[in-house]
Motif scaffolding. Structure first.
Motif, PDB file in Angstrom:
ATOM      1  N   PRO A 231       0.808  -1.236   0.000  1.00  0.00           N
ATOM      2  CA  PRO A 231       0.000   0.000   0.000  1.00  0.00           C
ATOM      3  C   PRO A 231       0.835   1.278   0.000  1.00  0.00           C
ATOM      4  N   ASN A 232       2.110   1.210   0.401  1.00  0.00           N
ATOM      5  CA  ASN A 232       2.912   2.426   0.404  1.00  0.00           C
ATOM      6  C   ASN A 232       3.355   2.835  -1.000  1.00  0.00           C
ATOM      7  N   GLU A 233       3.161   1.984  -1.991  1.00  0.00           N
ATOM      8  CA  GLU A 233       3.491   2.292  -3.382  1.00  0.00           C
ATOM      9  C   GLU A 233       2.256   2.700  -4.178  1.00  0.00           C
ATOM     10  N   TRP A 234       1.191   3.170  -3.512  1.00  0.00           N
ATOM     11  CA  TRP A 234      -0.072   3.408  -4.202  1.00  0.00           C
ATOM     12  C   TRP A 234       0.003   4.475  -5.290  1.00  0.00           C
ATOM     13  N   PRO A 235       0.782   5.569  -5.171  1.00  0.00           N
ATOM     14  CA  PRO A 235       0.777   6.534  -6.279  1.00  0.00           C
ATOM     15  C   PRO A 235       1.276   5.934  -7.594  1.00  0.00           C
ATOM     16  N   LEU A 236       2.339   5.156  -7.520  1.00  0.00           N
ATOM     17  CA  LEU A 236       2.892   4.543  -8.721  1.00  0.00           C
ATOM     18  C   LEU A 236       1.948   3.481  -9.289  1.00  0.00           C
ATOM     19  N   LEU A 237       1.321   2.699  -8.432  1.00  0.00           N
ATOM     20  CA  LEU A 237       0.411   1.653  -8.904  1.00  0.00           C
ATOM     21  C   LEU A 237      -0.878   2.239  -9.477  1.00  0.00           C
ATOM     22  N   ILE A 238      -1.376   3.313  -8.885  1.00  0.00           N
ATOM     23  CA  ILE A 238      -2.564   3.989  -9.441  1.00  0.00           C
ATOM     24  C   ILE A 238      -2.227   4.591 -10.798  1.00  0.00           C
TER      25      ILE A 238
END
Length: 92
Positions: free
Chosen positions: A57-64
């Motif tokens: 969940p801490n990588e959410w900007p890149l995954l979104i």
């Protein structure tokens, strides 16, 4: 529980990847094959990214950003293929 849901999403994504390759073996038109392959690939890739989003969940900007890019890129590619295959796609 989140790990199980993450693995389910990743498994569904891999299933869609393999499921999208089966129409390539059929006798339908090339455009139908490309359409079914691109839809299955998009759904599979998005499902895998959602599974990764649940896992990291801490990588959410890149995954979104990856989800949005997949949605836009594959939609535009579908429109380009449809336009080029139609009778109105003359370049003369």
């Amino acid at each position: 529980m989140i790990n199980v849901l993450s693995y389910i999403c990743i498994g569904v994504g891999i299933f869609f990847w393999f499921w999208g390759t089966f129409p390539l073996l059929g006798k339908r038109s090339v455009l139908f094959k490309l359409h079914s392959l691109s839809v299955a690939d998009t759904l599979g890739s998005m499902s895998i990214i959602i599974g990764l989003l649940l896992k990291r969940p801490n990588e959410w900007p890149l995954l979104i950003l990856g989800l949005i890019s997949l949605a836009i890129w594959n939609t535009v590619l579908g429109y380009v293929l449809a336009y080029c295959s139609s009778s109105g796609g003359n370049y003369e």
